[in-house]
Design an enzyme around this catalytic site. Structure first.
Site, short mmCIF file in Angstrom:
data_model
loop_
_atom_site.label_atom_id
_atom_site.label_comp_id
_atom_site.label_asym_id
_atom_site.label_seq_id
_atom_site.Cartn_x
_atom_site.Cartn_y
_atom_site.Cartn_z
N LYS A 207 -6.72 -39.56 21.10
CA LYS A 207 -7.49 -40.35 20.13
C LYS A 207 -8.90 -39.79 20.00
CE LYS A 207 -9.00 -45.14 19.56
NZ LYS A 207 -8.82 -46.52 20.00
N GLU A 213 -8.53 -34.39 30.99
CA GLU A 213 -7.21 -33.88 31.36
C GLU A 213 -6.51 -33.23 30.16
OE1 GLU A 213 -8.41 -36.89 32.00
OE2 GLU A 213 -7.52 -37.78 33.80
N GLY A 269 -5.33 -47.13 22.55
CA GLY A 269 -4.43 -46.09 23.07
C GLY A 269 -3.08 -46.65 23.51
N ARG A 270 -3.11 -47.75 24.26
CA ARG A 270 -1.85 -48.29 24.80
C ARG A 270 -1.05 -49.05 23.76
NH1 ARG A 270 -6.36 -50.23 26.98
NH2 ARG A 270 -6.91 -52.43 26.86
N GLU A 355 -3.69 -52.65 32.01
CA GLU A 355 -4.94 -52.15 31.43
C GLU A 355 -5.50 -53.17 30.44
OE1 GLU A 355 -5.12 -48.40 29.14
OE2 GLU A 355 -6.45 -47.65 30.70
N HIS A 386 19.70 -51.04 45.36
CA HIS A 386 19.95 -50.35 46.63
C HIS A 386 18.65 -49.92 47.28
CE1 HIS A 386 24.28 -50.24 45.78
NE2 HIS A 386 23.83 -50.28 44.54
N LYS A 506 -14.19 -41.76 36.26
CA LYS A 506 -14.36 -40.55 35.42
C LYS A 506 -15.73 -39.94 35.66
CE LYS A 506 -11.84 -41.90 31.23
NZ LYS A 506 -12.06 -42.13 29.80
C1 G6Q Z 1 -5.38 -46.82 26.51
C2 G6Q Z 1 -6.51 -46.17 27.13
C3 G6Q Z 1 -6.24 -44.81 27.73
C4 G6Q Z 1 -6.22 -43.68 26.72
C5 G6Q Z 1 -6.29 -42.35 27.46
C6 G6Q Z 1 -6.22 -41.16 26.55
O1 G6Q Z 1 -5.40 -47.87 25.94
O2 G6Q Z 1 -7.56 -46.15 26.24
O3 G6Q Z 1 -5.04 -44.76 28.47
O4 G6Q Z 1 -5.08 -43.75 25.93
O5 G6Q Z 1 -7.46 -42.31 28.23
O6 G6Q Z 1 -7.26 -41.19 25.64
P1 G6Q Z 1 -7.29 -40.21 24.42
O7 G6Q Z 1 -6.12 -40.49 23.55
O8 G6Q Z 1 -8.60 -40.44 23.73
O9 G6Q Z 1 -7.18 -38.81 24.98
#
Ligand code: G6Q
Length: 543
Positions: A207, A213, A269-270, A355, A386, A506
């Site tokens: 996003k 990462e 994001g989620r 989250e 199991h 972070k």
């Molecule tokens: C989700 C969070 C988080 C996010 C990641 C990746 O709701 O905001 O999990 O999706 O940190 O972020 P980017 O898509 O910006 O790389």
């Protein structure tokens, strides 16, 4: 503004009701009320919910619904669908429901209808996916694309990875899909080790297009791709596409913005697997099936928006969860899909729920004096049976569980599916009713073994039954949990759409990275434990 939920008379009424129910066992509740098993159920948008094995009565449900009403839930639902800036700490609307709104719908952000924008991106995604799937889109050397590697993390990984696996039965088997998220180099190295760069397309999903990462993995992917394609920079255009809200950073990375699929800051994001972040899903199952999935989401959205609370699946599920967490003191929640394709669903829900609702202050910043998000965990059945189900049946913790099953299998094979279903049903029965000492003795069990073989029961479950795991069914299921999460957060009065809790780590990681890689010993800037660990890592890497 209304009082916090825990200060309402409705909350106190539930506490008193809980005290009155203390010691009641599901065995008694079922014995007293033979209609319970068919009455405490709910069906909507293709999902049947049996919550009769939760520790509730009709009175509990009535009081819970009253709490939902008194806590202003209706107004909060309307505010979300209206596009109000309900994500207060980030000052944003929360409009994942617009991602699956039909073409003619009208959902406004700052006076602008965003639905045409959503469909414009979906249409571009469809054209691109059709080209890749048909072989019209060729790699730099003229070969067709056989492999798709999604690079992203968190919301830009868990949804696509879960959905790919969930819908694998419906996917084009000529394409290989890999998902790279971890900054541990092993992730990308292993993901591409057996792939041909000339046939590999990378979808860089971020996003912000700034996530450490993802950017590290995207650079590694570009290096690997270019090295395998003779170092010609023009190859990037044929082997990289981006999904982002940040066109400037995408261009800076070297991906043509014509190969970028956008979304908007009102998609968390989620909550983004049905946005362009789902490009890998659409590549796998094709545009029609992707639209069918969106249709499933929308069906649940409409049910959530319009159904009365007592018959509203997400609301009822949220109220049951609230009852277990805040009134019965059960802080965790197991998710047990009896469907192998849903193997990553518990991991997906961990992010969605924890989250969103792992918060300790209200939207106004006041402390929340009750427990918020349950701790979500789980594995598919029957494997879990199991393993950790021992604790579910006989441990000292009581873990409410959602069992998710499908009536019809995607891979019919002998009696496998009947066995699978029988196990799911049997587990819910055993958890609720257990086995009494008297029953164990009646089987002739020696007295010393009786306590070991007794099952206390009274362990609450919800049973979710669907027909078949189709794209539409997945959409309905995900939307159910999204709106359940929203409802819980609304009753706790928290902001379910920010995630400040991930920030501190972070920032510290950036500082420690410099210290790990600096030539001279860094000055002490941490506690003695962190400092000693940094020193030890530096020394070990030097030797
Ligand atoms: C989700 C969070 C988080 C996010 C990641 C990746 O709701 O905001 O999990 O999706 O940190 O972020 P980017 O898509 O910006 O790389």
């Amino acid at each position: 503004m209304s009082a916090p939920s825990w200060e309402l008379p409705e909350w106190r009424a539930l506490a008193a009701h809980r005290d009155g129910m203390a010691g009641r066992h599901l065995r008694e509740l079922f014995a007293e009320d033979p209609g319970r098993g068919s009455r405490l159920t709910l069906e909507a948008a293709g999902i049947f919910l049996d919550h009769s094995k939760q520790r509730v009565t009709d009175e509990t449900m009535r009081l819970l619904v009253q709490l939902a009403e008194a806590s202003g839930l209706r107004e909060k639902i309307d505010a979300m669908f209206r596009g109000d800036r309900i994500n207060v700490t980030e000052d944003r609307p929360v409009l994942h429901v617009a991602l699956r709104a039909p073409r003619g719908a009208d959902i406004r952000v700052d006076g602008r209808n965003v639905v045409p924008d959503v469909h414009e991106v979906l249409d571009r995604m469809a054209v691109f996916c059709d080209r890749v799937r048909s072989g019209a889109w060729l790699g730099h050397g003229g070969k067709r694309i056989r492999n798709v590697v999604n690079v992203g993390i968190g919301g830009s990984d868990l949804g696509p990875a879960m959905a790919y696996l969930a819908l694998r039965h419906h996917a084009d088997r000529n394409l290989v899909f890999r998902f790279v998220s971890n900054v541990d180099g092993t992730d990308i190295v292993e993901a591409v080790s057996d792939l041909d760069p000339a046939e590999t397309l990378f979808v860089i999903g971020s996003k912000t297009f700034t996530t450490q990462e993802t950017m590290a993995n995207a650079r590694a992917a570009r290096d690997w791709s270019l090295a395998g394609l003779g170092g010609d920079g023009r190859a990037v255009a044929r082997h990289f596409v981006a999904v982002s809200t940040n066109a400037a950073r995408v261009a800076e990375f070297g991906i043509d913005t014509a190969s970028m699929f956008g979304f908007w800051d009102w998609v968390g994001g989620r909550y983004s697997m049905d946005s362009a972040i789902g490009l890998s899903t659409m590549l796998a199952i094709g545009p029609d099936a992707f639209r069918a999935m969106l249709g499933g989401f929308h069906e649940m959205d409409e049910h959530f928006r319009t159904a009365p609370f007592a018959r509203n699946l997400p609301v009822v599920k949220a109220l049951l969860s609230l009852w277990n967490v805040d009134f019965l003191g059960m802080p965790t929640q197991a998710v047990l899909p009896y469907e192998q394709y849903l193997a990553r669903f518990p991991a997906y829900l961990q992010q969605l729920v924890m989250e969103s609702n792992g918060k300790r202050v209200t939207r106004d910043g006041a402390p929340v004096p009750v427990d918020t998000s349950p701790i979500v965990w789980g594995e598919p059945g029957t494997n879990g049976q199991h393993s950790f189900y021992q604790l579910l049946h006989q441990g000292t913790h009581i873990v409410p569980a959602d069992l998710i099953a499908f009536v019809r299998p995607l891979n019919p094979l002998g009696e496998h599916h009947e066995m699978l279903l029988a196990n799911a049903l049997a587990q819910a029965e055993a958890l609720a009713f257990g086995k009494t000492e008297a029953e164990v003795r009646a089987e002739g069990t020696p007295e010393w073994l009786v306590p070991h073989r007794t099952f206390p029961g009274n362990r609450p479950t919800s049973f979710l039954l669907l027909d078949r795991l189709t794209p539409a069914a997945l959409g309905r299921l995900v939307a159910l949990y999204e709106h359940e999460t929203f409802t819980s957060g609304a009753i706790w009065g928290i902001d379910s759409f920010d995630q400040w809790g991930v920030e501190l780590g972070k920032v510290l990681a950036q500082r420690i990275l410099v210290e790990l890689t600096s030539p001279g010993d860094p000055p002490p800037s941490h506690d003695s434990s962190t400092q000693a660990l940094v020193r030890r890592c530096r020394a070990a890497r030097r030797s």
